[in-house]
Motif scaffolding. Structure first.
Motif, mmCIF file in Angstrom:
data_model
loop_
_atom_site.group_PDB
_atom_site.id
_atom_site.type_symbol
_atom_site.label_atom_id
_atom_site.label_comp_id
_atom_site.label_asym_id
_atom_site.label_seq_id
_atom_site.Cartn_x
_atom_site.Cartn_y
_atom_site.Cartn_z
ATOM 1 N N SER A 113 13.318 7.227 62.637
ATOM 2 C CA SER A 113 13.284 6.160 63.642
ATOM 3 C C SER A 113 14.533 6.232 64.523
ATOM 4 C CB SER A 113 13.140 4.794 62.977
ATOM 5 O OG SER A 113 14.159 4.644 62.028
ATOM 6 N N VAL A 114 15.627 6.712 63.949
ATOM 7 C CA VAL A 114 16.868 6.824 64.750
ATOM 8 C C VAL A 114 16.637 7.836 65.882
ATOM 9 C CG1 VAL A 114 19.303 7.493 64.703
ATOM 10 C CG2 VAL A 114 18.304 6.333 62.730
ATOM 11 N N GLU A 115 16.075 8.982 65.521
ATOM 12 C CA GLU A 115 15.865 10.032 66.531
ATOM 13 C C GLU A 115 14.864 9.562 67.599
ATOM 14 O OE1 GLU A 115 15.323 13.856 64.712
ATOM 15 O OE2 GLU A 115 15.107 14.878 66.638
ATOM 16 N N MET A 116 13.786 8.930 67.152
ATOM 17 C CA MET A 116 12.773 8.448 68.104
ATOM 18 C C MET A 116 13.387 7.403 69.033
ATOM 19 S SD MET A 116 10.086 10.198 67.716
ATOM 20 C CE MET A 116 9.039 9.328 68.857
ATOM 21 N N ASP A 117 14.214 6.538 68.455
ATOM 22 C CA ASP A 117 14.815 5.478 69.258
ATOM 23 C C ASP A 117 15.773 6.063 70.310
ATOM 24 O OD1 ASP A 117 15.273 2.747 69.869
ATOM 25 O OD2 ASP A 117 17.239 2.949 68.901
#
Ligand code: FAD
Ligand code: MLT
Ligand code: ZN
Length: 498
Positions: free
Chosen positions: A469-473
């Motif tokens: 989710s960090v990378e997607m965000d």
């Protein structure tokens, strides 16, 4: 003709800007632009517009902003992930850059060439050749694929092992931003640490963050000798042959180091369709048996052809002593070397003739390839008896096209159209599950689900499935910051529309 007033106004203003012949609204003319090369994705554009200069691109993007019209940037439309295909709403406009074909500058001592984004890869190769240099980025679609498209997909191809991918060969870019400003980043520098690397943000962004309108590309000295061989691996089980190819790579790298410029793996099921559809480019008769896989090796030497030959022959000798190669041909002429490359390069064309496949573009640590092939192949064959696994690719880069084709029994006795329909249906019914099996194994080994073709629409949701989710965000925030109105290639790479 569209009934949407803002789209109509955009199109009439685009006509004023570019002229009637650069704005195509007749659906009959859309065919080369609206669908992807593999005919997997079918779009319905409102129009195809052709820009001829950076200034025109900038003005079009400003118009698109004013009227909130989504633009799908396109070069040669040879991409393999559907990134250049519009959606089916009839509201998106393809912005094609293939008419931007100026060579802007040549710098012999800096070994660079500055080109418009619509210049084809092949033209840059030819221009480099005239300068006594080489532009090593190389892939089969070179005659149509553009530098803008190569950079936007961060294309790889067959020389990454030695020279790197499109990103590695790009020193600077010119970009039209989503609000229609022109950023001149055309610096021919090999070192530049002045803040965030904006160039690298646009390279590989697949047209979602800005439109690349020009680029400075690095050239290299021409090697004095380039020698090519086709080596046949002993084990008839493709997964075991992949392990032998990895062992051969170690020997080749140890002896050749940076002189190893090509290392391409081909299983029989990837080569067989070449014999069926392009017999003139078939695997040389008598090289091993038809059940054995091959590796195409290319060695380049700065000093001489003899030095390249000596290296290549030494590699093959050591590999034969270790029973990693059973048979090999070292090309005796440029024509024979070309014939080896023709075999390799026609795999994709032959596969397209054969019928739609579930296509893969995976990257793995080279140390994981043998185990990955063994385990994944077993799992696939258990779940899908009869499938044809067309595994081939840039093994020297850890990049395999681990493609899955429908069982032959599904279309036995059918004509070409029947076979194509059967393959399409098979892909539609099974692609999600096949992808999950393969990509789970890739990700479990810290691999990538797209090594060189990009996400486009084909792998967009797969990437979201596996990325944190960090990378997607972070990715979403970059898109939001650079294209707040979601004008540029919406829904590619990332889902940006509900
Ligand atoms: P397009 O297909 O037009 O576009 C590709 C993407 O880039 C889209 O998302 C599009 O919106 C975007 N885009 C295009 N131009 C611009 C621009 N100026 N600014 C911003 N965004 C832009 N790829 C490899 O990496 N390795 C291979 O070995 C390889 N072999 C291939 C073999 C065949 C037979 C074919 C058909 C394709 C192959 N490819 C390969 C795919 C490869 O990515 C493309 O051929 C090429 O890099 C895309 O260039 P293009 O101009 O056709 O781009
Ligand atoms: C290749 O390696 O030939 C290309 O990436 C095309 C493909 O994957 O089919
Ligand atoms: Zn490839």
């Amino acid at each position: 003709m569209t009934t949407d007033p803002s789209l109509s106004t955009f199109l009439s203003q685009a006509r004023e800007l570019l002229g009637d012949r650069a704005v195509l609204t007749d659906a009959e003319g859309f065919a080369p632009y609206a669908n992807d090369w593999r005919q997997k994705f079918f779009g319905k554009p409102a129009a195809v517009v052709f820009a001829s200069s950076t200034e025109q691109v900038a003005q079009l993007v400003r118009l698109a902003n004013t009227h909130e019209v989504a633009l799908v940037p396109q070069g040669g439309n040879t991409g393999l992930s559907g990134g250049a295909t519009p959606d089916d709403t009839g509201r998106q406009v393809i912005l094609n850059l293939s008419r931007m074909t100026r060579i802007r500058a040549r710098d012999q001592d800096n070994k660079t060439i500055t080109v418009d984004a619509g210049v084809t890869m092949q033209t840059v190769q030819e221009e480099a050749d005239k300068m006594g240099l080489t532009f090593p980025l190389n892939l089969t679609a070179r005659g149509t694929a553009t530098i803008g498209g190569n950079l936007s997909t961060n294309a790889g191809g067959t020389a990454v092992l030695r020279y790197g991918n499109a990103r590695a060969l790009c020193l600077g870019v010119e970009v039209v931003t989503a609000d229609g400003q022109i950023w001149d980043g055309l610096r021919g520098l090999r070192k530049d640490n002045t803040g965030y690397d904006l160039r690298d943000l646009f390279v590989g962004a697949e047209g979602t963050l800005g439109i690349i309108t020009g680029a400075v590309m690095a050239l290299h000295p021409k090697p004095a000798g380039v020698m090519t061989a086709l080596a046949c691996l002993p084990d008839p089980v493709p997964a075991k042959a992949a392990a032998q190819a990895v062992a051969l790579l170690q020997i080749a790298q140890q002896h050749c180091n940076a002189s190893l410029t090509g290392f391409e793996f081909m299983t029989p099921s990837s080569m067989n369709p070449v014999s069926d559809y392009y017999p003139q480019f078939a695997r040389p008769a008598g090289l091993g048996t038809p059940e054995q896989s091959c590796v195409l090796l290319e060695v380049s030497h700065a000093e001489s052809e003899q030095a390249a030959t000596a290296l290549l022959e030494r590699v093959l000798e050591v590999a034969m002593e270790q029973d990693l190669v059973v048979d090999a041909l070292v090309a005796q002429s440029m024509q024979q070397a070309q014939a080896f490359w023709d075999l390799r390069e026609h795999i994709t064309m032959a596969a397209a003739e054969d019928g739609l496949q579930v296509k893969f573009d995976i990257a793995l640590p080279i140390s994981s390839i043998a185990e990955f092939c063994r385990i994944t192949e077993d799992k696939l064959r258990q779940a899908y008896p009869g499938i044809r696994l067309s595994n081939f690719g840039h093994l020297g880069d850890g990049n395999l096209h681990f493609n899955v084709a429908a069982p032959a029994e599904l279309f036995e006795g059918l004509d070409r159209q029947g076979r194509h329909d059967a393959c399409r249906q098979y892909v539609k019914a099974n692609e999600d599950c096949i992808r999950r099996i393969i990509h789970d194994e890739v990700v479990a080994r810290q691999g990538s689900i797209s090594a060189e073709h990009g996400l486009g629409i084909l792998r967009r949701d797969e990437a979201a499935h596996y990325k944190s989710s960090v990378e997607m965000d972070l990715m979403r925030r970059i898109k939001q910051a650079l294209d707040p109105k979601n004008i540029l290639n919406p829904n590619k790479v990332l889902r940006t529309n509900p």
